[in-house]
Design a protein around this motif. Structure first.
Motif, PDB file in Angstrom:
ATOM      1  N   LEU A   1      -0.499   5.501   9.163  1.00 48.71           N
ATOM      2  CA  LEU A   1      -1.146   5.514   7.856  1.00 48.71           C
ATOM      3  C   LEU A   1      -2.485   6.227   8.041  1.00 48.71           C
ATOM      4  O   LEU A   1      -3.418   5.666   8.601  1.00 48.71           O
ATOM      5  CB  LEU A   1      -1.356   4.100   7.308  1.00 48.71           C
ATOM      6  N   GLN A   2      -2.526   7.479   7.601  1.00 45.96           N
ATOM      7  CA  GLN A   2      -3.762   8.258   7.652  1.00 45.96           C
ATOM      8  C   GLN A   2      -4.558   7.932   6.392  1.00 45.96           C
ATOM      9  O   GLN A   2      -4.067   8.114   5.278  1.00 45.96           O
ATOM     10  CB  GLN A   2      -3.445   9.750   7.705  1.00 45.96           C
ATOM     11  N   MET A   3      -5.770   7.437   6.593  1.00 44.15           N
ATOM     12  CA  MET A   3      -6.598   7.016   5.467  1.00 44.15           C
ATOM     13  C   MET A   3      -7.846   7.882   5.413  1.00 44.15           C
ATOM     14  O   MET A   3      -8.566   8.002   6.422  1.00 44.15           O
ATOM     15  CB  MET A   3      -6.987   5.545   5.626  1.00 44.15           C
TER      16      MET A   3
ATOM     17  N   VAL B   1      -4.598   4.457  -3.868  1.00 47.82           N
ATOM     18  CA  VAL B   1      -4.728   5.177  -2.598  1.00 47.82           C
ATOM     19  C   VAL B   1      -4.069   6.550  -2.641  1.00 47.82           C
ATOM     20  O   VAL B   1      -4.169   7.310  -1.682  1.00 47.82           O
ATOM     21  CB  VAL B   1      -4.161   4.366  -1.404  1.00 47.82           C
ATOM     22  N   LYS B   2      -3.407   6.881  -3.735  1.00 50.24           N
ATOM     23  CA  LYS B   2      -2.765   8.192  -3.845  1.00 50.24           C
ATOM     24  C   LYS B   2      -3.779   9.304  -3.683  1.00 50.24           C
ATOM     25  O   LYS B   2      -4.855   9.268  -4.259  1.00 50.24           O
ATOM     26  CB  LYS B   2      -2.076   8.320  -5.210  1.00 50.24           C
ATOM     27  N   GLY B   3      -3.402  10.299  -2.890  1.00 51.61           N
ATOM     28  CA  GLY B   3      -4.295  11.414  -2.640  1.00 51.61           C
ATOM     29  C   GLY B   3      -5.301  11.156  -1.536  1.00 51.61           C
ATOM     30  O   GLY B   3      -5.970  12.086  -1.071  1.00 51.61           O
ATOM     31  N   ARG B   4      -5.407   9.891  -1.094  1.00 52.44           N
ATOM     32  CA  ARG B   4      -6.346   9.551  -0.017  1.00 52.44           C
ATOM     33  C   ARG B   4      -5.618   9.092   1.243  1.00 52.44           C
ATOM     34  O   ARG B   4      -6.102   9.312   2.351  1.00 52.44           O
ATOM     35  CB  ARG B   4      -7.310   8.454  -0.472  1.00 52.44           C
ATOM     36  N   PHE B   5      -4.497   8.428   1.071  1.00 49.27           N
ATOM     37  CA  PHE B   5      -3.723   7.885   2.197  1.00 49.27           C
ATOM     38  C   PHE B   5      -2.417   8.656   2.336  1.00 49.27           C
ATOM     39  O   PHE B   5      -1.825   9.076   1.333  1.00 49.27           O
ATOM     40  CB  PHE B   5      -3.389   6.416   1.977  1.00 49.27           C
ATOM     41  N   THR B   6      -1.967   8.810   3.581  1.00 47.41           N
ATOM     42  CA  THR B   6      -0.687   9.451   3.853  1.00 47.41           C
ATOM     43  C   THR B   6       0.080   8.629   4.886  1.00 47.41           C
ATOM     44  O   THR B   6      -0.449   8.360   5.968  1.00 47.41           O
ATOM     45  CB  THR B   6      -0.881  10.879   4.382  1.00 47.41           C
ATOM     46  N   ILE B   7       1.306   8.262   4.532  1.00 49.65           N
ATOM     47  CA  ILE B   7       2.170   7.559   5.477  1.00 49.65           C
ATOM     48  C   ILE B   7       3.133   8.570   6.088  1.00 49.65           C
ATOM     49  O   ILE B   7       3.641   9.467   5.390  1.00 49.65           O
ATOM     50  CB  ILE B   7       2.928   6.393   4.782  1.00 49.65           C
ATOM     51  N   SER B   8       3.361   8.448   7.385  1.00 48.17           N
ATOM     52  CA  SER B   8       4.274   9.360   8.069  1.00 48.17           C
ATOM     53  C   SER B   8       4.903   8.629   9.247  1.00 48.17           C
ATOM     54  O   SER B   8       4.486   7.519   9.585  1.00 48.17           O
ATOM     55  CB  SER B   8       3.525  10.613   8.544  1.00 48.17           C
ATOM     56  N   ARG B   9       5.907   9.265   9.840  1.00 50.51           N
ATOM     57  CA  ARG B   9       6.575   8.603  10.961  1.00 50.51           C
ATOM     58  C   ARG B   9       6.940   9.613  12.039  1.00 50.51           C
ATOM     59  O   ARG B   9       7.141  10.799  11.755  1.00 50.51           O
ATOM     60  CB  ARG B   9       7.815   7.849  10.473  1.00 50.51           C
TER      61      ARG B   9
ATOM     62  N   VAL C   1       0.817  -1.210   0.000  1.00 42.86           N
ATOM     63  CA  VAL C   1       0.000   0.000   0.000  1.00 42.86           C
ATOM     64  C   VAL C   1       0.857   1.269   0.000  1.00 42.86           C
ATOM     65  O   VAL C   1       0.610   2.194  -0.765  1.00 42.86           O
ATOM     66  CB  VAL C   1      -0.943   0.026   1.226  1.00 42.86           C
ATOM     67  N   ALA C   2       1.853   1.314   0.891  1.00 47.24           N
ATOM     68  CA  ALA C   2       2.641   2.547   1.022  1.00 47.24           C
ATOM     69  C   ALA C   2       3.980   2.235   1.674  1.00 47.24           C
ATOM     70  O   ALA C   2       4.126   1.235   2.380  1.00 47.24           O
ATOM     71  CB  ALA C   2       1.890   3.589   1.857  1.00 47.24           C
ATOM     72  N   THR C   3       4.947   3.106   1.404  1.00 54.09           N
ATOM     73  CA  THR C   3       6.304   2.980   1.949  1.00 54.09           C
ATOM     74  C   THR C   3       6.803   4.336   2.410  1.00 54.09           C
ATOM     75  O   THR C   3       6.524   5.357   1.769  1.00 54.09           O
ATOM     76  CB  THR C   3       7.269   2.442   0.869  1.00 54.09           C
ATOM     77  N   ILE C   4       7.580   4.329   3.502  1.00 51.64           N
ATOM     78  CA  ILE C   4       8.311   5.508   3.915  1.00 51.64           C
ATOM     79  C   ILE C   4       9.733   5.068   4.245  1.00 51.64           C
ATOM     80  O   ILE C   4       9.930   4.059   4.933  1.00 51.64           O
ATOM     81  CB  ILE C   4       7.634   6.221   5.108  1.00 51.64           C
ATOM     82  N   ASP C   5      10.711   5.808   3.717  1.00 51.31           N
ATOM     83  CA  ASP C   5      12.088   5.392   3.970  1.00 51.31           C
ATOM     84  C   ASP C   5      12.754   6.290   5.006  1.00 51.31           C
ATOM     85  O   ASP C   5      12.101   7.145   5.617  1.00 51.31           O
ATOM     86  CB  ASP C   5      12.882   5.337   2.658  1.00 51.31           C
ATOM     87  N   ARG C   6      14.048   6.088   5.207  1.00 45.67           N
ATOM     88  CA  ARG C   6      14.763   6.800   6.268  1.00 45.67           C
ATOM     89  C   ARG C   6      14.836   8.293   6.018  1.00 45.67           C
ATOM     90  O   ARG C   6      15.062   9.063   6.943  1.00 45.67           O
ATOM     91  CB  ARG C   6      16.162   6.218   6.420  1.00 45.67           C
ATOM     92  N   TRP C   7      14.679   8.708   4.768  1.00 44.99           N
ATOM     93  CA  TRP C   7      14.688  10.128   4.428  1.00 44.99           C
ATOM     94  C   TRP C   7      13.264  10.694   4.315  1.00 44.99           C
ATOM     95  O   TRP C   7      13.083  11.795   3.805  1.00 44.99           O
ATOM     96  CB  TRP C   7      15.432  10.342   3.099  1.00 44.99           C
ATOM     97  N   ASN C   8      12.293   9.901   4.766  1.00 46.65           N
ATOM     98  CA  ASN C   8      10.884  10.292   4.698  1.00 46.65           C
ATOM     99  C   ASN C   8      10.373  10.443   3.269  1.00 46.65           C
ATOM    100  O   ASN C   8       9.403  11.180   3.032  1.00 46.65           O
ATOM    101  CB  ASN C   8      10.617  11.581   5.491  1.00 46.65           C
ATOM    102  N   ILE C   9      11.013   9.775   2.350  1.00 46.13           N
ATOM    103  CA  ILE C   9      10.494   9.703   0.990  1.00 46.13           C
ATOM    104  C   ILE C   9       9.400   8.646   0.982  1.00 46.13           C
ATOM    105  O   ILE C   9       9.572   7.560   1.525  1.00 46.13           O
ATOM    106  CB  ILE C   9      11.608   9.359  -0.008  1.00 46.13           C
ATOM    107  N   THR C  10       8.271   8.989   0.362  1.00 51.23           N
ATOM    108  CA  THR C  10       7.102   8.103   0.414  1.00 51.23           C
ATOM    109  C   THR C  10       6.700   7.626  -0.970  1.00 51.23           C
ATOM    110  O   THR C  10       7.029   8.260  -1.994  1.00 51.23           O
ATOM    111  CB  THR C  10       5.912   8.831   1.058  1.00 51.23           C
TER     112      THR C  10
END
Length: 113
Positions: A80-82, A63-71, A48-57
Motif C-alpha cells: 500500500l503506497q501512501m 484515499v483515491k488518488g493518494r494511495f495505491t495498492i499493488s502486489r 481502505v483498499a482491495t486488490i483481487d486476483r486479476w489486479n483489479i483495485t
C-alpha cells in the motif's frame, strides 16, 4: 502456519509518503483477494483498499488518488503506497486476506507535524 505480517509503518509529516508491505507466509496468495483496513484511535476498523486476483483495485473515496495498492505474486507481497498523507490517515493499518479470512497484526501510521 499461515500468517500475514505487515511492515512499513511509522511517523511522517503531513504531505509525506509511506509504503506498507504485507507478506503472506505459509500459503500461496496469487489468487487471493487482499485488502487493507485501518483503525484510528477510538474508531471502528474501516476498509481502505482491495486488490483481487486479476489486479483489479478499489479504494475508499478519501484515499483515491493518494494511495495505491499493488502486489508482487512472486514474493507473496501486497503493498500500500501512501502519498500526500494527512493527519486523518493516522491509524493502525491491517492487511486482510479475504479469501483465506486471515488478518495481520497491524502496523501503526502516524501523520503529524
Amino acid at each position: 502456519q499461515v500468517q500475514l505480517v505487515e511492515s512499513g509503518g511509522g511517523t511522517v509529516q503531513p504531505g509525506g509518503s509511506l509504503r506498507l508491505s504485507c507478506v503472506v507466509s505459509g500459503r500461496r496468495s496469487d489468487f487471493d483477494m487482499i485488502q487493507w483496513y485501518r483503525q484510528a484511535p477510538g474508531k471502528q476498523r474501516d476498509w481502505v483498499a482491495t486488490i483481487d486476483r486479476w489486479n483489479i483495485t478499489a479504494y475508499l473515496d478519501s484515499v483515491k488518488g493518494r494511495f495505491t495498492i499493488s502486489r508482487d505474486n512472486a514474493k507473496n507481497l501486497v503493498y500500500l503506497q501512501m502519498g500526500s498523507l494527512k493527519p486523518e490517515d493516522t491509524a493502525v493499518y491491517y492487511c486482510h486476506d479475504r479469501t483465506a479470512d486471515l488478518w495481520g497484526q497491524g502496523t501503526r501510521v502516524t501523520v503529524s507535524s
